[in-house]
Design a protein around this motif. Sequence first.
Motif, PDB file in Angstrom:
ATOM      1  N   PRO A 168     -36.105   9.272  -8.011  1.00 41.24           N
ATOM      2  CA  PRO A 168     -37.135   9.939  -7.190  1.00 41.24           C
ATOM      3  C   PRO A 168     -37.917   8.999  -6.287  1.00 41.24           C
ATOM      4  O   PRO A 168     -38.208   9.332  -5.140  1.00 41.24           O
ATOM      5  N   LEU A 169     -38.269   7.798  -6.802  1.00 44.75           N
ATOM      6  CA  LEU A 169     -39.107   6.892  -6.003  1.00 44.75           C
ATOM      7  C   LEU A 169     -38.389   6.388  -4.753  1.00 44.75           C
ATOM      8  O   LEU A 169     -38.942   6.489  -3.642  1.00 44.75           O
ATOM      9  N   PRO A 170     -37.154   5.848  -4.842  1.00 43.41           N
ATOM     10  CA  PRO A 170     -36.464   5.444  -3.614  1.00 43.41           C
ATOM     11  C   PRO A 170     -36.195   6.615  -2.679  1.00 43.41           C
ATOM     12  O   PRO A 170     -36.257   6.457  -1.454  1.00 43.41           O
ATOM     13  N   ALA A 171     -35.896   7.792  -3.258  1.00 39.15           N
ATOM     14  CA  ALA A 171     -35.655   8.967  -2.417  1.00 39.15           C
ATOM     15  C   ALA A 171     -36.906   9.334  -1.631  1.00 39.15           C
ATOM     16  O   ALA A 171     -36.849   9.617  -0.423  1.00 39.15           O
ATOM     17  N   ALA A 172     -38.061   9.323  -2.298  1.00 37.33           N
ATOM     18  CA  ALA A 172     -39.320   9.640  -1.619  1.00 37.33           C
ATOM     19  C   ALA A 172     -39.676   8.575  -0.593  1.00 37.33           C
ATOM     20  O   ALA A 172     -40.188   8.887   0.492  1.00 37.33           O
ATOM     21  N   ALA A 173     -39.389   7.298  -0.928  1.00 42.94           N
ATOM     22  CA  ALA A 173     -39.692   6.214   0.019  1.00 42.94           C
ATOM     23  C   ALA A 173     -38.843   6.341   1.279  1.00 42.94           C
ATOM     24  O   ALA A 173     -39.333   6.145   2.399  1.00 42.94           O
ATOM     25  N   GLY A 174     -37.561   6.658   1.130  1.00 49.83           N
ATOM     26  CA  GLY A 174     -36.708   6.851   2.300  1.00 49.83           C
ATOM     27  C   GLY A 174     -37.174   8.014   3.156  1.00 49.83           C
ATOM     28  O   GLY A 174     -37.188   7.930   4.389  1.00 49.83           O
ATOM     29  N   ALA A 175     -37.568   9.114   2.510  1.00 49.81           N
ATOM     30  CA  ALA A 175     -38.078  10.264   3.258  1.00 49.81           C
ATOM     31  C   ALA A 175     -39.365   9.907   3.995  1.00 49.81           C
ATOM     32  O   ALA A 175     -39.586  10.334   5.138  1.00 49.81           O
ATOM     33  N   LEU A 176     -40.218   9.113   3.352  1.00 50.09           N
ATOM     34  CA  LEU A 176     -41.473   8.702   3.991  1.00 50.09           C
ATOM     35  C   LEU A 176     -41.212   7.847   5.222  1.00 50.09           C
ATOM     36  O   LEU A 176     -41.873   8.013   6.262  1.00 50.09           O
ATOM     37  N   LEU A 177     -40.251   6.946   5.133  1.00 50.96           N
ATOM     38  CA  LEU A 177     -39.944   6.091   6.278  1.00 50.96           C
ATOM     39  C   LEU A 177     -39.444   6.913   7.461  1.00 50.96           C
ATOM     40  O   LEU A 177     -39.773   6.634   8.614  1.00 50.96           O
ATOM     41  N   LEU A 178     -38.633   7.939   7.171  1.00 51.24           N
ATOM     42  CA  LEU A 178     -38.162   8.790   8.259  1.00 51.24           C
ATOM     43  C   LEU A 178     -39.308   9.572   8.898  1.00 51.24           C
ATOM     44  O   LEU A 178     -39.260   9.891  10.085  1.00 51.24           O
ATOM     45  N   GLY A 179     -40.338   9.869   8.111  1.00 53.89           N
ATOM     46  CA  GLY A 179     -41.456  10.630   8.649  1.00 53.89           C
ATOM     47  C   GLY A 179     -42.483   9.795   9.387  1.00 53.89           C
ATOM     48  O   GLY A 179     -43.362  10.352  10.062  1.00 53.89           O
ATOM     49  N   VAL A 180     -42.385   8.465   9.286  1.00 52.53           N
ATOM     50  CA  VAL A 180     -43.370   7.594   9.941  1.00 52.53           C
ATOM     51  C   VAL A 180     -43.363   7.780  11.453  1.00 52.53           C
ATOM     52  O   VAL A 180     -44.390   7.617  12.115  1.00 52.53           O
ATOM     53  N   ARG A 181     -42.207   8.145  12.012  1.00 48.26           N
ATOM     54  CA  ARG A 181     -42.131   8.301  13.463  1.00 48.26           C
ATOM     55  C   ARG A 181     -43.114   9.351  13.970  1.00 48.26           C
ATOM     56  O   ARG A 181     -43.581   9.272  15.112  1.00 48.26           O
ATOM     57  N   ASN A 182     -43.462  10.329  13.125  1.00 53.01           N
ATOM     58  CA  ASN A 182     -44.408  11.355  13.548  1.00 53.01           C
ATOM     59  C   ASN A 182     -45.786  10.772  13.813  1.00 53.01           C
ATOM     60  O   ASN A 182     -46.545  11.311  14.632  1.00 53.01           O
ATOM     61  N   ALA A 183     -46.116   9.677  13.124  1.00 52.27           N
ATOM     62  CA  ALA A 183     -47.406   9.030  13.389  1.00 52.27           C
ATOM     63  C   ALA A 183     -47.450   8.475  14.807  1.00 52.27           C
ATOM     64  O   ALA A 183     -48.483   8.551  15.488  1.00 52.27           O
ATOM     65  N   PHE A 184     -46.325   7.950  15.281  1.00 56.66           N
ATOM     66  CA  PHE A 184     -46.283   7.420  16.648  1.00 56.66           C
ATOM     67  C   PHE A 184     -46.342   8.568  17.660  1.00 56.66           C
ATOM     68  O   PHE A 184     -46.969   8.440  18.718  1.00 56.66           O
ATOM     69  N   TYR A 185     -45.670   9.697  17.347  1.00 53.31           N
ATOM     70  CA  TYR A 185     -45.825  10.868  18.207  1.00 53.31           C
ATOM     71  C   TYR A 185     -47.297  11.272  18.283  1.00 53.31           C
ATOM     72  O   TYR A 185     -47.813  11.628  19.345  1.00 53.31           O
ATOM     73  N   GLY A 186     -47.968  11.230  17.131  1.00 52.08           N
ATOM     74  CA  GLY A 186     -49.366  11.654  17.090  1.00 52.08           C
ATOM     75  C   GLY A 186     -50.273  10.791  17.947  1.00 52.08           C
ATOM     76  O   GLY A 186     -51.223  11.291  18.554  1.00 52.08           O
TER      77      GLY A 186
END
Length: 286
Positions: free
Chosen positions: A79-97
């Motif tokens: 679960p932890l690596p899976a969640a970390a990978g998902a979080l990294l993919l979502g970081v791009r939304n911060a730059f959009y913001g």
Amino acid sequence: MTTAPPQKPHSGLPPKPRSAVVRDALGVGAAVGLSGFAFGVTSAGAGMTLAQTCVLSLLVFTGASQFALVGALGVGGAPLPAAAGALLLGVRNAFYGLRLSQVLGLPAAVRPLAAHWVIDETSAVALAQPDRRLTRLGFTVTGVTLYAGWNVTTLLGALGAAALGDPAAWGLDVAGPAVFLALLLPMIRGRSAAAPSARAGATPAPGQDGEGTATARPARAALLRHEVAVAALAVVLALACVPFLPAGVPVLVAVLAAPAVLAVAALRSRAAARRERSAAARAEEA
């Protein structure tokens, strides 16, 4: 106190009527919202419960991260690596913001709610508009339509996972890329329309001249080379790690591509600067 004029995200684009913006936003929201079927089916196939699947779409609401999370869990990833990978993919939304906060200019009380809708599709529709009024309209209509459609189809996909079968057979896996290609067209048209005037000797923007444009070209070319190098190295790292590391970890290793390329670029830049200084010193001695 004077009010600053609205920012124009893409002032080179032709003007649009409100109806055209609403039509485009509804089209994007409806088309990409259908991909929720694929997520519902994938999540159910990975062993997630109906409640877990629906809560994930309601609270996370970023398709790539959701698919990465359930995909890694589905093949036995921790679960932890899976969640970390998902979080990294979502970081791009911060730059959009960061960009959207400037062009939308929303009140502070509304920004936390709007931030939940900052994803690829809403950002693309918003930034494709020529002024702030239409940018807000495109962002809002896309966000409402896509959020509602994604969550409804996630529920239906999870309920009917056995009946739907392979999501790719329905063509849902290509909805997102097809929409992005359609969104790029207005920007390409806007740039190509502005190009003839520039070639015809139009007045440069303040602070720019022909020499500045010429010197900017090598910098843009170098940036493009770095981006291509990062993408290629990330693919190589991820593929090389897949046979040896648990699911979800290869995407974390692929993140190292960016600092590696930047470090090599910095070393090459310093070496080039040293060569230039040595050449200048030899020229002075001569």
